[in-house]
Each structure stands twice: as structure tokens, then as C-alpha cells.
Motif scaffolding. Structure first.
Motif, PDB file in Angstrom:
ATOM      1  N   LYS A 169       0.858  -1.325   0.047  1.00  0.00           N
ATOM      2  CA  LYS A 169       0.032  -0.169   0.001  1.00  0.00           C
ATOM      3  C   LYS A 169       0.867   1.246   0.016  1.00  0.00           C
ATOM      4  O   LYS A 169       0.537   2.344  -0.685  1.00  0.00           O
ATOM      5  CB  LYS A 169      -0.954  -0.181   1.350  1.00  0.00           C
ATOM      6  N   SER A 173       1.172   4.075  -2.755  1.00  0.00           N
ATOM      7  CA  SER A 173       0.831   5.579  -2.549  1.00  0.00           C
ATOM      8  C   SER A 173       2.199   6.620  -2.903  1.00  0.00           C
ATOM      9  O   SER A 173       1.920   7.848  -3.404  1.00  0.00           O
ATOM     10  CB  SER A 173       0.613   5.669  -1.318  1.00  0.00           C
ATOM     11  N   ARG A 175       4.166   5.737  -5.431  1.00  0.00           N
ATOM     12  CA  ARG A 175       4.385   5.621  -6.806  1.00  0.00           C
ATOM     13  C   ARG A 175       5.901   4.966  -7.099  1.00  0.00           C
ATOM     14  O   ARG A 175       6.376   5.410  -7.950  1.00  0.00           O
ATOM     15  CB  ARG A 175       4.106   6.584  -7.717  1.00  0.00           C
TER      16      ARG A 175
END
Length: 543
Positions: A169, A173, A175
Motif C-alpha cells: 500500500k 501511494s 508510486r
């Protein structure tokens, strides 16, 4: 909690089992050290000896580097695609080489990569005139990759799947690019398990026997174990066999010592135990890369197995199955497999019960902890003194007494039992430990013991791991060539020895048929150990 009688019975039984293992191995080693040849002219450690040692280390190092290096992209692709159709079967396929006899797989590799194999036919079709050589160093490396790449891949995938879901995750976030994902998330996880994987593969390759015997191709591609076999079987040069055996023990001892220094992977940090869902790999480039990588790995593993199956079907299976040579070899192999499996299981249970009894002692002290550690290490002694070395020592020990061939079945059974001991203990001990922790106090409080406890308390829980251990130990013994190689003769023939004899005499059709039969038998045994009956499943569900 154990009763006083159970505790001391466990300690006494484990002491007898440990003593028997140590005596058997020590007798072989002492026979090597104390053997006095009739004429000992010339140096024992010759240039040939050092050349064999050099090649052993070279092929083990190259095999380890190639197997682990090629396993990394396959493991990354499998970990990145956790839900695609057929993934579970691919992982099961990667467990298949461990249950197949090495001799059977070697025939499959020859069928694919040999001079008249599929790969060379394809290269000739493409206009390339230089065929791939399956014999020598290239063939040994190819076979070691076949066996060890799946092992490394499964261990790496397990390590990657243990990563917390929060990692992915956070990476999404931020990238992170694929390179950054590998650098900061995937590589640290792999780096923790890589030394242990590489050490294990190096040990397996350094003690490889059947692969080198079949695919070595000559004196230039000979490892220590094969050279020991050749020194006794063909040259009958005991001094050279002794020198090579001592070198082999020194090498395996050094590798085991280095493996003991490798730290186990530890999970650091705090996690919320969120489900692991990966957000990378959605691009077309990543998808194509993963599909091609996984497909090539599957093709590499499947082709030799399919080649064995197809070649075996073309043989005259009816004639082979009804021949007296096959029946005699099958009966001998079955007797040895049953004897070695029962012996390995009995010794394992004695050792495990001894470890449980020492743990149950409140005032065990340093001596108790040392004894418990010694019991745990006893199963790995066969790694220190490999089967060919054990066979050499006992051959020299029994040769002045009489005909070694009369005692050969008993020696092979014991050596096969020692080979199976690490696996049997690895399967049984966690189950017996957990079962003991959960039931020992209640059983002691109710006064349950003896056959009633064994049938009603132990059997429902320990039957499945016991079947798994028994089936794999039997398959290992049934397909092993290493222990019988020194003692095989016209009067003592097992299925692997019969297969090797047919292959050596260029009776390839019979060899293909025997390879199929032996491979199917070992696979059926392996599958039988993991089969769970409906009554067991319904019983667990009801509980």
C-alpha cells in the motif's frame, strides 16, 4: 507433562538410537582412517585428487549461482501474480523434482538436451550446427538447475509472501518504480533467505552422485563421490578411495560449519496484519515479462518429465514388468525400502521422544540442553558423512571378514534410513511437539497411557504427518542409486541399479521403460503421503 517412566524411557530410547547412529558412522570413518593397504607406494593426495576437489567445488559453485540467480526472476513473477489460474499447480510442479529419482530425471534431460534431443533438433532446424552437450560440466549444471531452481524458487516465494500488506500500500501511494520496489522491498526480503538457500544448494551439489555418474562424461568431470565409487568399483584402489573420502568429509564438514553461521531470517517491524494485495505489475510490459518468465520455467521443468513419459510408453512395458530381472529387482527394492523406512521412522520417534523428555525436565541444566541439541543434530550426520563414504568405510571394514555382497542389503537399508532421517524428523517433530504441548497435561491428569492413548489420542493427529514421512522416505529409498552403487551385482539388483545397468549397456528402450515405471512408483508414493481421506476431513470439520 510426562510421567517419570515416560520421561526416562524417552531419554533411554534416544540414547540407544543416538549411540547406534554414532557407532555406525564412526565405524565407517575409523575403517577409512585405520586401513593399511598391502602396498602403499606413492603419494595418496595426488594431482588427480586435487583436480577432483577443484571440479567438485567449481560445479557446486556454478550450480548454486545459476540455480539461485535464475530462481529470482521466476519467484518475483510468481509473487507478483498471486491469483492467476493454475498458480497452485505450478508451485506443485516445482515440488515434483524432489519426489523423483535422479536417474529418471537424468534420462529425461538426455531426451531433451542430448545430441538427438528436442533442443538440438530445434537448433538444427534454425540453422545452428553446434549442438548442446548434455555430458560434462554443462550437463551437470543443467541437471542441478533442474533440481535446485524449483527448491530455491519455492523458498523465495514463501519469503516474499510473508511481507506485510502495508508495504505494498505504501509503495503504491509513493508510486515506486519497479526498480525501487525491488531495491527497497523485494531484495531485502530475498537477501535474508538467500544465504541459507545458497548454502543448502551448494551442499546438495557438492555431494551429488547420480547426476555426475550419468552425465559427467569422463575423468575431467568427476566429483569426489563419483571418484570414490570409481576407485573402489573399477580400479580397486583403497588408498585413493580413503584420501577422497577424507576430503569429502572435510568439505561437507566445512560447508555445514559455514551454514551454521548463517543467521535465520527474522521478521522485523510492526504490522497491522492487513491482507497482502499488490498494486504493481498492472502494466503491459510487466504482464508480458511475468508470463514469459513463468512459462519458460514451467517448460524447462515439464519437458524432461514429458520426455520420460513418452519414451517409456514406447518401450515394451508388458515384457519388462513380467521379466524375471524386473521382478527380482522390484522385490529387492521393496524389501530395502520397507526396512529403511521403518528403521528411519523408529529412530526418528526415539530421538524426538528423547528431545521432548529433556524439554519436560525442569532441572535439565546445561547438560540436558547439550544432549537435546546433540539429538537434533544426529539426523544431519549423513550430510557430514555421505552415503558413498559410509559404503566405502563399511566395504573396507567387512571385506576381510567375508563376502560383502551377503551383507549388502542390510548396509544399503541402514544407509538409506540415515538418508531419510532428516526428512522424517523434519516432518514428525513439529507435529509431535505441538501434539505433546496440547494434550500432555490432560492425558497425564486422566491417567491415559499405552495402546489406548496411541490409538485414540495420538493416531487421529499424527497419522497424516506419519504417512507423509513414511511415503517420502520409501520413495527416497526406492529411487536411490548412491548407496547401492558400491554393492550392486548380479545377485544384488535394485530397480535403480537395473535401470543404470540397462543404460550403461545401451539398451535405451528398456532403460526408458524402467525409468517410467520407477518414476510412477515414486510419484504414487509421494502423492499417497499427502492424500487426505474424506473421513479425515469430515472428522476435522466435525471437531
Amino acid at each position: 507433562m510426562l510421567t517419570v517412566r515416560e520421561r526416562w524411557t524417552g531419554i533411554g530410547g534416544s540414547a540407544v538410537a543416538l549411540g547406534a547412529i554414532l557407532v555406525f558412522i564412526a565405524a565407517a570413518v575409523l575403517a577409512l582412517l585405520l586401513f593399511q593397504p598391502a602396498s602403499s607406494g606413492g603419494a595418496i593426495f595426488t594431482s588427480y585428487t586435487w583436480n577432483v576437489l577443484r571440479f567438485t567445488l567449481l560445479q557446486a559453485a556454478l550450480s548454486t549461482a545459476l540455480a539461485t540467480g535464475l530462481a529470482i526472476p521466476v519467484a518475483l513473477s510468481l509473487a507478483r501474480r498471486p491469483h492467476f489460474f493454475g498458480r497452485i499447480w505450478i508451485l506443485r510442479l516445482m515440488a515434483l523434482p524432489m519426489g523423483l529419482p535422479v536417474l529418471v530425471v537424468s534420462l529425461g534431460l538426455i531426451a531433451v538436451w542430448g545430441r538427438q534431443g528436442i533442443a538440438n533438433d530445434l537448433l538444427l532446424t534454425l540453422g545452428l550446427s553446434e549442438p548442446i552437450s548434455i555430458y560434462g560440466l554443462s550437463g551437470i549444471l543443467l541437471a542441478h538447475i533442474f533440481f535446485n531452481l524449483p527448491l530455491a524458487c519455492r523458498l523465495m516465494v514463501a519469503s516474499l509472501e510473508r511481507l506485510p500488506g502495508e508495504y505494498w500500500k505504501l509503495a503504491a501511494s509513493l508510486r515506486l518504480t519497479p526498480l525501487s520496489l525491488f531495491r527497497f522491498i523485494e531484495w531485502p526480503a530475498l537477501r535474508q533467505v538467500l544465504p541459507g538457500i545458497a548454502g543448502l544448494i551448494f551442499m546438495l551439489c557438492a555431494t551429488s552422485f547420480t547426476i555426475v555418474l550419468v552425465l559427467g562424461g569422463g575423468p575431467a568431470a568427476t566429483t569426489l563421490e563419483v571418484a570414490i565409487y570409481q576407485s573402489l568399483r573399477f580400479d580397486f584402489d583403497p588408498p585413493r578411495a580413503i584420501a577422497l573420502s577424507l576430503l569429502q568429509i572435510a568439505l561437507t564438514g566445512l560447508v555445514l560449519a559455514l551454514l551454521g553461521l548463517v543467521k535465520r531470517a527474522e521478521e522485523n517491524g510492526t504490522t497491522l496484519a492487513a491482507p497482502s494485495r499488490r498494486f504493481d505489475g498492472w502494466t503491459g510490459t510487466a504482464l508480458v515479462w511475468d508470463v514469459v518468465t513463468i512459462a519458460m520455467a514451467v517448460l524447462f521443468l515439464l519437458l524432461p518429465l514429458l520426455a520420460v513419459f513418452m519414451s517409456g510408453l514406447r518401450a515394451d512395458l508388458g515384457r519388462l514388468l513380467t521379466s524375471s530381472a524386473f521382478m527380482q529387482a522390484a522385490a529387492t527394492s521393496a524389501a530395502i525400502a520397507v526396512a529403511s523406512t521403518l528403521l528411519a521412522s523408529f529412530v526418528s520417534i526415539c530421538i524426538i521422544k528423547g528431545r521432548l523428555a529433556v524439554t519436560d525436565l525442569r532441572d535439565a541444566g546445561k547438560a540436558g540442553r547439550t544432549y537435546r541439541g546433540l539429538l537434533g543434530a544426529s539426523s544431519s550426520l549423513v550430510l557430514l558423512v555421505p552415503p558413498v563414504v559410509l559404503g566405502t568405510g563399511w566395504f573396507l571394514l567387512l571385506r576381510p571378514v567375508g563376502d560383502v555382497s551377503c551383507i549388502a542389503p542390510f548396509l544399503v537399508s541402514i544407509i538409506n534410513a540415515l538418508m531419510a532421517l532428516p526428512f522424517v524428523m523434519r516432518v514428525l517433530e513439529p507435529s509431535m511437539q505441538t501434539h505433546h504441548d496440547r494434550t500432555s497435561r490432560l492425558v497425564a491428569g486422566l491417567g491415559i497411557s499405552g495402546v489406548w492413548k496411541l490409538w485414540h489420542i495420538d493416531r487421529p493427529v499424527l497419522l497424516k504427518p506419519a504417512l507423509l514421512a513414511l511415503s517420502f522416505a520409501m520413495a527416497l529409498s526406492l529411487g536411490d542409486l548412491g548407496a547401492v552403487a558400491l554393492f550392486g551385482s548380479n545377485d544384488f539388483v535394485t530397480l535403480p541399479w537395473l535401470l543404470y545397468s540397462r543404460l550403461s549397456s545401451y539398451r535405451t528402450a528398456d532403460a526408458d521403460g524402467l525409468a517410467l515405471i520407477l518414476g510412477v512408483l515414486c510419484l504414487l508414493l509421494t502423492i499417497a503421503g499427502t492424500f487426505e481421506r474424506p473421513t479425515e476431513r469430515s472428522g476435522h470439520a466435525a471437531g
